[in-house]
Design an enzyme around this catalytic site. Structure first.
Site, PDB file in Angstrom:
ATOM      1  N   PHE A 114      38.121  43.389  40.671  1.00  0.00           N
ATOM      2  CA  PHE A 114      36.812  43.677  40.061  1.00  0.00           C
ATOM      3  C   PHE A 114      35.697  42.798  40.594  1.00  0.00           C
ATOM      4  CE2 PHE A 114      34.621  41.076  36.870  1.00  0.00           C
ATOM      5  CZ  PHE A 114      35.410  39.936  36.865  1.00  0.00           C
ATOM      6  N   LYS A 115      36.036  41.685  41.259  1.00  0.00           N
ATOM      7  CA  LYS A 115      34.986  40.811  41.794  1.00  0.00           C
ATOM      8  C   LYS A 115      34.092  41.559  42.791  1.00  0.00           C
ATOM      9  CE  LYS A 115      36.846  36.624  40.204  1.00  0.00           C
ATOM     10  NZ  LYS A 115      37.961  37.191  39.498  1.00  0.00           N
ATOM     11  N   ASP A 116      34.626  42.626  43.397  1.00  0.00           N
ATOM     12  CA  ASP A 116      33.807  43.448  44.308  1.00  0.00           C
ATOM     13  C   ASP A 116      32.588  44.042  43.604  1.00  0.00           C
ATOM     14  OD1 ASP A 116      35.470  43.131  46.533  1.00  0.00           O
ATOM     15  OD2 ASP A 116      36.728  44.837  45.958  1.00  0.00           O
TER      16      ASP A 116
END
Ligand SMILES: *Cc1c(COP(=O)(O)O)cnc(C)c1O
Length: 492
Positions: A114-116
């Site tokens: 999810f850091k993207d």
């Protein structure tokens, strides 16, 4: 219209535009940047987004916070960051498991975590901020990583104009998959170096470089200044608000939720960035009932939310959900700034530093409990949840999402009947070996081939960015002593 201004959570009297706050990252007094007021929206605003694409929804939410950015530029940035080539199959789709239980999938980006969602757009926001503030120097992003952040930052900052990025990771402290992802990184402006030591050594080394005026001067001679991609930067937090709006719109679109009806999100939490973005969405007016903070065995946040006592003096556990193995969750400071004010935040952060602990007043504690619930899982429970979810719903989740899934099922037992949305933070293929074991099998092949093995086991497709990763060319093989880090930075 006047610009929305930002200031430190700890009370310094300096007011900044969002571009300046994103460029600086951390305030000089050690605090984090927060907007002076939280923009408010009404149901028409949400209704008007239901038919939009993800990038359009993100643009509408971001424009409320980044008021100093040119609207057309911001629109282009959102479109580019959340394009179909970067997020294959859509940026943040919602999957429904049963009549009450849903999953918001935040792992369709280039690194499958999810850091993207933030790190694909933040480099463009920073690049634009450098232009807007007339910055003549180049930025060098330094990152110490225990896995997911390093790769997502590399992928986001690769080949971005006037910015270079250097990532340090502990040689034996990341998974085989994560190491491979970083060592094979492409891009002209990137560098990846392994440290002989653990994550703390890498983190401490990076902090020392940031604090050294000698290094800053030497970099200045090369027309460069240091910047960070850490989740304390406002540029990483603000894009995360958008997917809570997007998930709500998808729930309305599918007819599971009526416009205005409340939903509950369950968020697997480490640094408290993801769940705090949800809190901001709720403060803006998005109909959210509870936010459930899901922790692994490192349950410091469960205790904080239930008892109002933040106490980091406890044993640190290494778990199968490593991105949540955290004892100091930096973004809690932003929540404190909203419930305790600047003076309260300052003194709580001071006692966290000196005693490793602080206690909320009774009123503040009740305030937190009004909006948040909390739970945690043991390793056995995390494993069970992966197997159970696969058997019940033919749906594969990773070790972080599993923590939230367990807390969601517990919450559903005494919910008020609202829709519950589990926030899924990584593709199961990113933690394939652990997932195989959770399914009750043993991983036969070497770690980098685990995705192939999981695919043949579950018949669920490997996400494109992880296919044939083991065949990629290794570009970065260097491993150095921790006292060589500064030298390495200057050489780069
Ligand atoms: C970073 C991360 C988390 C924790 O998110 P925070 O914003 O730090 O709370 C959870 N799951 C995965 C897979 C992550 O990479």
């Amino acid at each position: 219209m006047d610009n929305l201004m930002y200031k430190s959570t700890r009370g310094s009297k300096e007011y900044l535009t969002s571009a300046e706050a994103i460029k600086r990252g951390l305030a000089e007094d050690g605090g984090l940047y927060m907007p002076l007021t939280i923009p408010k929206i009404d149901l028409d605003f949400i209704g008007g987004m239901v038919e939009d694409t993800y990038s359009e929804r993100a643009f509408k939410v971001l424009s409320l916070y980044l008021t100093d950015y040119d609207k057309n530029t911001l629109h282009d940035i959102c479109k580019k960051a959340y394009s179909d080539t970067r997020f294959i199959g859509g940026a943040a789709p919602v999957t429904s498991l049963n009549d009450k239980l849903n999953v918001l999938e935040l792992w369709h980006g280039p690194t499958c975590a999810f850091k993207d969602m933030a790190l694909q757009i933040m480099p463009m926001l920073l690049s634009e901020a450098l232009k807007m503030t007339g910055e003549k120097k180049d930025a060098l992003i330094l990152v110490a990583t225990s896995g997911d952040t390093g790769k997502a930052a590399l992928e986001g900052y690769r080949d971005v104009d006037k910015i270079r990025i250097m990532v340090f990771y502990p040689e034996n402290g990341v998974s085989a998959m994560q190491k491979l992802q970083m060592a094979s990184q492409e891009g002209e402006n990137v560098n990846v170096v392994a440290i002989k030591g653990n994550f703390d050594d890498a983190q401490t080394g990076v902090k020392e470089i940031f604090a050294s005026s000698e290094i800053a001067e030497k970099l200045l001679e090369k027309n460069t200044f240091l910047s960070s991609a850490n989740s304390i930067n406002w540029g990483r937090l603000v894009p995360q608000i958008a997917y809570y709006f997007s998930a709500y719109c998808d729930m309305v679109k599918s007819g599971k939720t009526k416009l205005g009806e409340k939903v509950t999100f369950v968020v697997p939490t480490g640094n408290f960035g993801n769940i705090f973005a949800a809190h901001l969405a709720r403060q803006m007016g998005l109909p959210i009932n509870k936010l459930v903070c899901a922790s692994n065995k490192n349950s410091v946040l469960t205790d904080f939310i239930e008892n109002g006592v933040y106490d980091k003096n406890r044993e640190f556990y290494t778990t199968i959900s490593p991105s949540m193995d955290i004892l100091v969750s930096s973004n809690v400071e932003r929540l404190l700034s909203l419930i305790s004010g600047e003076n309260g935040t300052y003194s709580y952060m001071d006692s966290l530093k000196t005693e490793g602990k602080y206690t909320l007043t009774e009123e503040e504690k009740n305030n937190v409990k009004l909006g948040f619930k909390a739970g945690f899982t043991t390793e056995e429970e995390t494993n069970f949840e992966i197997r159970d979810t696969f058997e019940k719903y033919n749906y594969l989740i990773d070790t972080h999402t599993a923590v939230a899934m367990k807390c969601a099922k517990d919450y559903l037992k005494d919910s008020q009947g609202e829709q519950v949305i589990v926030v899924s933070t990584a593709s199961p293929y990113k933690f394939a070996s652990s997932v195989i074991e959770a399914l009750g099998k043993t991983c036969e092949l070497e770690a980098v081939l685990a995705p192939e093995e999981l695919e043949s086991l579950t018949k669920k497709e490997i996400p494109l960015p992880l296919v044939k990763l083991h065949e990629k060319r290794i570009r970065f093989k260097k491993s150095i002593d921790k006292n060589q880090m500064a030298k390495e930075v200057l050489e780069f």
